[in-house]
Write an enzyme that holds these catalytic residues in place. Structure first.
Site, PDB file in Angstrom:
ATOM      1  N   ALA A   1      -9.718   3.889  -6.453  1.00 33.63           N
ATOM      2  CA  ALA A   1      -9.330   2.721  -7.243  1.00 33.63           C
ATOM      3  C   ALA A   1     -10.542   1.817  -7.431  1.00 33.63           C
ATOM      4  CB  ALA A   1      -8.179   1.985  -6.559  1.00 33.63           C
ATOM      5  N   SER A   2     -10.294   0.578  -7.810  1.00 34.94           N
ATOM      6  CA  SER A   2     -11.394  -0.316  -8.156  1.00 34.94           C
ATOM      7  C   SER A   2     -12.145  -0.844  -6.943  1.00 34.94           C
ATOM      8  CB  SER A   2     -10.866  -1.496  -8.982  1.00 34.94           C
ATOM      9  OG  SER A   2      -9.798  -2.124  -8.305  1.00 34.94           O
TER      10      SER A   2
ATOM     11  N   ALA B   1     -11.493   0.558  -3.495  1.00 35.97           N
ATOM     12  CA  ALA B   1     -11.446   1.463  -2.347  1.00 35.97           C
ATOM     13  C   ALA B   1     -11.045   2.863  -2.788  1.00 35.97           C
ATOM     14  CB  ALA B   1     -10.454   0.938  -1.304  1.00 35.97           C
TER      15      ALA B   1
ATOM     16  N   VAL C   1      -9.119   6.636  -1.064  1.00 34.44           N
ATOM     17  CA  VAL C   1      -8.251   7.098   0.014  1.00 34.44           C
ATOM     18  C   VAL C   1      -8.535   8.565   0.305  1.00 34.44           C
ATOM     19  CG1 VAL C   1      -5.866   7.420   0.764  1.00 34.44           C
ATOM     20  CG2 VAL C   1      -6.470   5.458  -0.670  1.00 34.44           C
TER      21      VAL C   1
ATOM     22  N   LYS D   1      -7.765   4.611   3.956  1.00 34.94           N
ATOM     23  CA  LYS D   1      -8.241   3.818   2.823  1.00 34.94           C
ATOM     24  C   LYS D   1      -9.539   3.121   3.224  1.00 34.94           C
ATOM     25  CE  LYS D   1      -6.667   0.138  -0.323  1.00 34.94           C
ATOM     26  NZ  LYS D   1      -5.522  -0.762  -0.670  1.00 34.94           N
TER      27      LYS D   1
ATOM     28  N   ASP E   1       1.699  -5.616  -7.379  1.00 30.92           N
ATOM     29  CA  ASP E   1       0.801  -4.695  -8.083  1.00 30.92           C
ATOM     30  C   ASP E   1       1.461  -3.323  -8.221  1.00 30.92           C
ATOM     31  OD1 ASP E   1      -1.492  -3.921  -9.380  1.00 30.92           O
ATOM     32  OD2 ASP E   1      -2.624  -3.493  -7.555  1.00 30.92           O
TER      33      ASP E   1
END
Length: 463
Positions: free
Chosen positions: A165-166, A168, A170, A185, A317
């Site tokens: 993602a932006s 982090a 996983v 994460k 989110d």
């Protein structure tokens, strides 16, 4: 003469800023400015790119619309083209700057009050993230968990991330102890310093745009974004949010929230139970498994309504990557909730008024809607609450879920033509923080339930 001189000065300043942006843009295209440069140099490059993009966009709006009658088809066509051109320009900038600029683009895309050209274009950022090389990620793991070798605590650790993602990425792993499958994460290295630099840039840009062009006021949105991104960078706080929502839904068989492994969780690393499932909007998967898309949408709406009206603690989110559908569950499936960096404790007074608003929307009590609008500080704009939440106008005669008649739609279209950027800015600035959070959640949820093919009634009652 004084007025003309002031206008000229504003455009002159804007032109100088844009010129500086062009200069930096030229520099950034040079190969010597790579990811190996110092954080400060990278910060300057990213800031100049943002400066150039935003200033160019605002000037584009001002000059392209200059002299056009807002009530003409020519104006509306030009405005739509402007929105699309500007959205693509901002998309390119977010993709180049990466990091929290991706998150900022996602934030804007989730706000239903922005023009559809923006929400549609920037929504592509939901799945846009390039993972870091594992050696850099390993350094974050070592410095946070205090070991020399991954094998000390992990029986296996997949170096290829299962998600990125932006802020982090996983990784799937298995603990030495109990052979427990976990999702680890890991925050990208250097992000905290980079974030401070980027947020200062965003704040200065929003203030400058508001000063040069008073009708364009975005500081409130930047402030809200700053709060959300700051909370997302603290994985300990996120883990606490996760545990709170896990407790809230412990008796709900339709919701699954992973367990946290605190021995392997720090501010920059979070280790959770690994939960299998597919993205909630994976229609092919749902069809293969015989899972009703409408039932998934209805469950999704009920889950987040429960967060607002029962728990008062909201996951803010809920894009598709943060909600999985597992084929395991009492009714043939369950929802797996992930990523709790943006959660919001809702004010009790707000929740009460929000309940009253929904009651007024259902029974079509326009006087009550106006009264609640005054309470929330939006005054005359409260007449658009029914449109935002139920797809009906404030004078609609249709029942909930029926949408608008052709006549109502035409009347609304004519009415909206008179709205300007200043009106949208005023509306967004006047709403309390809790309302902005709910609006963002509502926008994301409606997009999901619509993609799942839920009838209008389910979408209208989503939150």
């Amino acid at each position: 003469m004084v007025t003309r001189r002031r206008i000229f000065n504003k455009y002159l300043i804007a032109g100088v800023i844009a010129g500086a942006g062009v200069t930096f843009q030229t520099l950034t295209s040079n190969s010597f400015l790579s990811s190996t440069d110092s954080p400060f140099i990278n910060g300057v490059v990213r800031s100049s790119r943002a400066l150039f993009t935003i200033t160019s966009t605002v000037i584009d709006y001002k000059f392209s619309l200059n002299g056009l009658n807002p009530h003409t088809d020519d104006y509306r066509l030009t405005l739509s083209e402007l929105h699309l051109r500007s959205a693509n320009r901002i998309l390119t900038m977010c993709e180049a700057n990466k990091g929290i600029y991706i998150k900022a683009g996602q934030f804007v895309a989730a706000i239903r009050q922005v023009p559809k050209e923006y929400s549609t274009t920037l929504s592509s950022l939901q799945d846009h993230a390039i993972p870091f090389q594992f050696e850099a990620i390993k350094q974050v793991l070592v410095s946070n968990l205090g070991f020399n070798c991954l094998s000390e605590f992990f029986f296996s650790f997949d170096e290829v991330p299962v998600a990125s993602a932006s802020i982090a990425q996983v990784h799937h792993a298995v603990l030495v102890k109990d052979r427990q499958e976990v999702a680890v994460k890991v925050q990208y290295p250097g992000l905290e310093y980079q974030m401070k630099f980027d947020l200062v840039t965003m704040s200065l840009l929003s203030k400058s745009v508001g000063w040069i062009f008073p009708g364009y006021r975005f500081q409130r949105l930047v402030t809200e974004f700053e709060k959300s991104i700051a909370s997302e960078l603290d994985f300990i706080a996120e883990a606490k949010n996760l545990e709170r929502i896990r407790e809230n839904f412990k008796d709900n068989s339709m919701v699954r929230v992973p367990n946290v492994f605190w021995d392997f969780t720090t501010k920059q690393v979070m280790t959770m139970e690994f939960c299998r499932g597919r993205k909630v909007d994976d229609l092919e998967f749902l069809k293969e498994r015989g899972i009703s898309e409408v039932k998934v949408a209805k469950t999704l709406a009920e889950v987040f309504a429960e967060m607002i009206f029962v728990h008062g603690f909201l996951h803010g989110d809920l894009h598709p990557g943060n909600i999985l559908v597992s084929p395991e569950g009492k009714n043939g499936f369950s929802l797996v909730l992930l990523d709790f960096g943006i959660c919001k404790q809702l004010n009790e007074d707000f929740r009460l008024k929000y309940c009253e608003l929904w009651e007024a929307l259902v029974v079509k009590d326009s006087a009550k809607i106006q009264e609640i609008g005054e309470y929330f500080g939006v005054g005359k704009y409260s007449r658009y609450f029914p449109v935002i939440f139920t797809g009906r106008t404030i004078d609609s005669k249709s029942t909930l879920g029926e949408g608008m008649s052709v006549e109502e739609r035409n009347n609304l279209k004519q009415e909206l033509k008179s709205l300007k950027m200043e009106d949208i800015s005023s509306f967004m600035e006047s709403l309390p923080t809790d309302f902005l959070t709910v609006l963002r959640t509502d926008g994301l949820l409606r997009s999901l339930t619509s993609k799942l093919g839920a009838p209008l009634r389910v979408r209208s009652c989503a939150v």
